[in-house]
Design a protein around this motif. Structure first.
Motif, PDB file in Angstrom:
ATOM      1  N   ARG A 156       2.719   4.491  -4.342  1.00  6.78           N
ATOM      2  CA  ARG A 156       2.199   5.857  -4.993  1.00  6.78           C
ATOM      3  C   ARG A 156       0.778   5.945  -3.695  1.00  6.78           C
ATOM      4  O   ARG A 156       0.105   6.950  -3.698  1.00  6.78           O
ATOM      5  N   ASP A 157       0.015   5.214  -5.031  1.00  6.01           N
ATOM      6  CA  ASP A 157      -1.156   4.807  -4.428  1.00  6.01           C
ATOM      7  C   ASP A 157      -1.459   4.985  -2.666  1.00  6.01           C
ATOM      8  O   ASP A 157      -2.201   5.718  -2.130  1.00  6.01           O
ATOM      9  N   ASP A 158      -0.319   4.268  -2.285  1.00  7.18           N
ATOM     10  CA  ASP A 158      -0.544   3.434  -0.587  1.00  7.18           C
ATOM     11  C   ASP A 158       0.459   4.167   0.087  1.00  7.18           C
ATOM     12  O   ASP A 158       0.436   3.078   0.148  1.00  7.18           O
ATOM     13  N   PRO A 159       1.364   4.450   0.172  1.00 11.45           N
ATOM     14  CA  PRO A 159       2.652   4.308   1.411  1.00 11.45           C
ATOM     15  C   PRO A 159       2.332   3.711   2.330  1.00 11.45           C
ATOM     16  O   PRO A 159       3.852   3.127   2.541  1.00 11.45           O
ATOM     17  N   PHE A 160       1.400   3.180   2.730  1.00 15.61           N
ATOM     18  CA  PHE A 160       1.634   2.838   4.479  1.00 15.61           C
ATOM     19  C   PHE A 160       1.652   1.385   4.109  1.00 15.61           C
ATOM     20  O   PHE A 160       1.231   0.179   5.208  1.00 15.61           O
ATOM     21  N   ALA A 161       0.576   0.362   2.330  1.00 14.45           N
ATOM     22  CA  ALA A 161       0.689  -0.409   2.221  1.00 14.45           C
ATOM     23  C   ALA A 161       1.729  -2.076   2.611  1.00 14.45           C
ATOM     24  O   ALA A 161       0.891  -2.481   3.457  1.00 14.45           O
ATOM     25  N   ARG A 162       3.062  -1.625   3.070  1.00 11.60           N
ATOM     26  CA  ARG A 162       3.429  -2.457   3.665  1.00 11.60           C
ATOM     27  C   ARG A 162       3.686  -2.328   5.485  1.00 11.60           C
ATOM     28  O   ARG A 162       4.711  -3.350   5.714  1.00 11.60           O
ATOM     29  N   VAL A 163       3.435  -0.810   5.755  1.00 13.53           N
ATOM     30  CA  VAL A 163       4.208  -0.758   7.206  1.00 13.53           C
ATOM     31  C   VAL A 163       3.277  -1.868   8.079  1.00 13.53           C
ATOM     32  O   VAL A 163       2.106  -0.638   8.304  1.00 13.53           O
ATOM     33  N   LEU A 220       5.556  16.749  -5.354  1.00 11.58           N
ATOM     34  CA  LEU A 220       4.338  16.254  -4.443  1.00 11.58           C
ATOM     35  C   LEU A 220       4.269  15.504  -5.539  1.00 11.58           C
ATOM     36  O   LEU A 220       3.619  14.751  -5.793  1.00 11.58           O
ATOM     37  N   ALA A 221       3.620  16.381  -6.805  1.00 15.37           N
ATOM     38  CA  ALA A 221       2.704  16.356  -7.832  1.00 15.37           C
ATOM     39  C   ALA A 221       2.820  14.841  -8.287  1.00 15.37           C
ATOM     40  O   ALA A 221       2.299  14.531  -9.176  1.00 15.37           O
ATOM     41  N   ARG A 222       4.202  14.785  -9.441  1.00 14.53           N
ATOM     42  CA  ARG A 222       4.571  14.146 -10.439  1.00 14.53           C
ATOM     43  C   ARG A 222       5.024  13.003  -9.527  1.00 14.53           C
ATOM     44  O   ARG A 222       5.282  11.802 -10.612  1.00 14.53           O
ATOM     45  N   PHE A 223       5.647  12.509  -8.397  1.00 13.20           N
ATOM     46  CA  PHE A 223       6.376  11.791  -8.182  1.00 13.20           C
ATOM     47  C   PHE A 223       6.378  10.821  -6.957  1.00 13.20           C
ATOM     48  O   PHE A 223       6.391   9.687  -5.976  1.00 13.20           O
ATOM     49  N   THR A 224       4.179  11.655  -5.890  1.00 11.49           N
ATOM     50  CA  THR A 224       3.949  11.003  -5.038  1.00 11.49           C
ATOM     51  C   THR A 224       2.547  11.086  -5.523  1.00 11.49           C
ATOM     52  O   THR A 224       1.860  12.257  -6.291  1.00 11.49           O
ATOM     53  N   HIS A 225       1.689  10.362  -4.663  1.00  8.21           N
ATOM     54  CA  HIS A 225       0.407  11.273  -4.588  1.00  8.21           C
ATOM     55  C   HIS A 225      -0.435  12.153  -2.994  1.00  8.21           C
ATOM     56  O   HIS A 225      -1.358  11.968  -2.837  1.00  8.21           O
ATOM     57  N   ILE A 226       0.671  12.740  -2.663  1.00  8.74           N
ATOM     58  CA  ILE A 226       1.177  13.460  -1.103  1.00  8.74           C
ATOM     59  C   ILE A 226       0.062  14.805  -1.788  1.00  8.74           C
ATOM     60  O   ILE A 226       0.563  15.294  -2.702  1.00  8.74           O
ATOM     61  N   PRO A 227      -0.882  14.949  -1.618  1.00  6.15           N
ATOM     62  CA  PRO A 227      -2.611  15.523  -1.216  1.00  6.15           C
ATOM     63  C   PRO A 227      -1.512  17.387  -1.668  1.00  6.15           C
ATOM     64  O   PRO A 227      -0.317  16.947  -0.710  1.00  6.15           O
ATOM     65  N   LEU A 236       8.935   6.132   1.272  1.00  7.28           N
ATOM     66  CA  LEU A 236       7.725   5.137   0.045  1.00  7.28           C
ATOM     67  C   LEU A 236       6.178   6.006  -0.491  1.00  7.28           C
ATOM     68  O   LEU A 236       5.571   5.587  -1.435  1.00  7.28           O
ATOM     69  N   ALA A 237       6.122   6.769   0.166  1.00  9.32           N
ATOM     70  CA  ALA A 237       5.548   7.553  -0.761  1.00  9.32           C
ATOM     71  C   ALA A 237       5.957   7.620  -2.099  1.00  9.32           C
ATOM     72  O   ALA A 237       4.858   7.830  -3.446  1.00  9.32           O
ATOM     73  N   MET A 238       6.831   7.935  -2.704  1.00  8.31           N
ATOM     74  CA  MET A 238       7.337   7.938  -3.727  1.00  8.31           C
ATOM     75  C   MET A 238       7.602   6.520  -4.318  1.00  8.31           C
ATOM     76  O   MET A 238       7.617   5.804  -6.218  1.00  8.31           O
ATOM     77  N   LEU A 239       7.413   5.849  -4.113  1.00  9.86           N
ATOM     78  CA  LEU A 239       7.573   4.248  -4.453  1.00  9.86           C
ATOM     79  C   LEU A 239       5.863   3.685  -4.455  1.00  9.86           C
ATOM     80  O   LEU A 239       5.861   2.721  -5.445  1.00  9.86           O
TER      81      LEU A 239
END
Length: 382
Positions: A66-73, A360-367, A61-64
């Motif tokens: 990206r702004d908020d992986p928990f938005a749907r969980v 992480l840098a290209r496909f997610t917003h994980i710090p 979900l962090a790849m899909l």
């Protein structure tokens, strides 16, 4: 017509560019897909409320999203908080509301709290394919079907090398995030093609014994391994022959030190993480991993009775790697680390750390945080 190997690699490298040239169209619902267990699943509407049976799939979900992986969980088994504390601390630091999402409290064997699932009013339940038996036994699949709640199975364990990427693509389609999924899938397949080309050039496969969860059961315990799931296919895809597949009849099992010695492995791999179990010898790979602490623990495990007689120990071919790659969407990073250990000449320029940072840098917003992927164990006997 079959393309020559170099042309196949070139074609694979073009996939991300083609995805950008022809952007994915918005998903149309209702949508029927084939999940990673071969089941036909109909998604009646765009899922905005999702339950995760295996919380490690938050990395997808962090790849899909990206702004908020928990938005749907709305409910999950928060396995990261129990098995990957460093990653969990990063996630809740970046998205504080994650800590408030109800945690069913189970591990990865398929258990869910059926009542919690139903009362969370999900529009989609995502589970690992390996969990289907447990879900059927508990009648969860039938209850979901009666309520017209789709159960979608993904996989990064049973057949991890192709299915981790396929799982991203499947969820990308279901969640209307096909463009994001295609970006990562193109990158991962290009990296895998490079590894396969190097293995083909090497021409030989070392015999590899992989001790999974090394030290977890205590300083003298040995030797838990995996056969044709998890680490087993990763060893094979990285250009080694997995001895465990010859020794354990099921998914995993214990092998005696005497058996390992008799099989004379060319390379011995221990997997570990920052576990805090009572009596565990921790191999603290992962976020916040410490090279010195890892080297100390590897040396302690090499001091087990009989280990000095293992062929790989005598030749200085003992390695450690982060355990989590065995069941993770980023297993391409672990695969690269194994390939580099198995075929150092062919993969001298391969950099799994760079691959991890790039993902992480290209496909997610994980710090971005330091992450210890692997290490070479001290040579036995000095």
């Amino acid at each position: 017509m079959t393309l020559p190997p170099l042309r196949r690699l070139a074609a694979a490298a073009l996939l991300p560019l083609l995805a950008l040239a022809f952007p994915a169209q918005a998903t149309q619902y209702p949508l029927t897909v084939t999940d990673l267990a071969g089941r036909q699943v109909t998604i009646p509407r765009k899922p905005e409320r999702v339950v995760l049976q295996d919380g490690r799939n938050i990395s997808i979900l962090a790849m899909l999203d990206r702004d908020d992986p928990f938005a749907r969980v709305v409910l999950w088994n928060n396995i990261p908080s129990r098995a990957d504390e460093g990653f969990w601390n990063i996630l809740r630091g970046a998205w504080p509301k994650a800590a408030a999402i109800p945690d069913m409290g189970f591990g990865d064997n398929g258990q869910v709290n059926a009542e919690q699932v139903m009362t969370s009013r999900p529009q989609l339940v995502v589970a690992e394919a390996r969990a289907l038996g447990a879900l059927k036994e508990a009648g969860v699949d039938q209850r979901l079907a009666q309520l017209n709640i789709p159960l979608l199975l993904v996989d990064s364990f049973d057949d991890p090398v192709p299915n981790a990427v396929r799982s991203v693509e499947l969820l990308g389609q279901v969640l209307d995030r096909e463009a994001e999924a295609a970006e990562f899938a193109g990158f991962a397949r290009e990296r895998f093609a490079r590894v396969q080309a190097g293995i083909a050039a090497a021409g030989t496969r070392p015999n590899v014994f992989i001790e999974t969860r090394a030290g977890f059961a205590g300083p003298e315990a040995c030797c838990f391994t995996q056969g044709r799931v998890g680490w087993g296919p990763l060893v094979e895809a990285a250009g080694g022959h997995n001895i465990g597949a010859d020794l354990v009849p099921g998914a995993s099992g214990e092998v005696t030190m005497e058996t390992v010695i008799a099989r004379r492995p060319d390379i011995y791999v221990m997997t570990g993480a920052n576990w805090r179990g009572r009596g565990a010898v921790t191999l603290p790979f992962g976020y916040g991993g410490d090279q010195g602490a890892v080297a100390k623990s590897l040396a302690r495990l090499e001091a087990r009775p009989g280990f000095a007689q293992v062929e790989a120990a005598r030749s200085g071919q003992v390695f450690g790697v982060w355990h989590g790659f065995y069941n993770h969407v980023l297993n391409i990073v672990g695969l690269e680390a194994l390939a580099k250990a198995f075929h150092p000449q062919q993969f001298a320029d391969l950099n799994p750390d760079e691959t991890y940072r790039t993902i992480l840098a290209r496909f997610t917003h994980i710090p971005a945080q330091p992450f210890l992927i692997s290490a070479t164990a001290p040579r036995v006997g000095g």
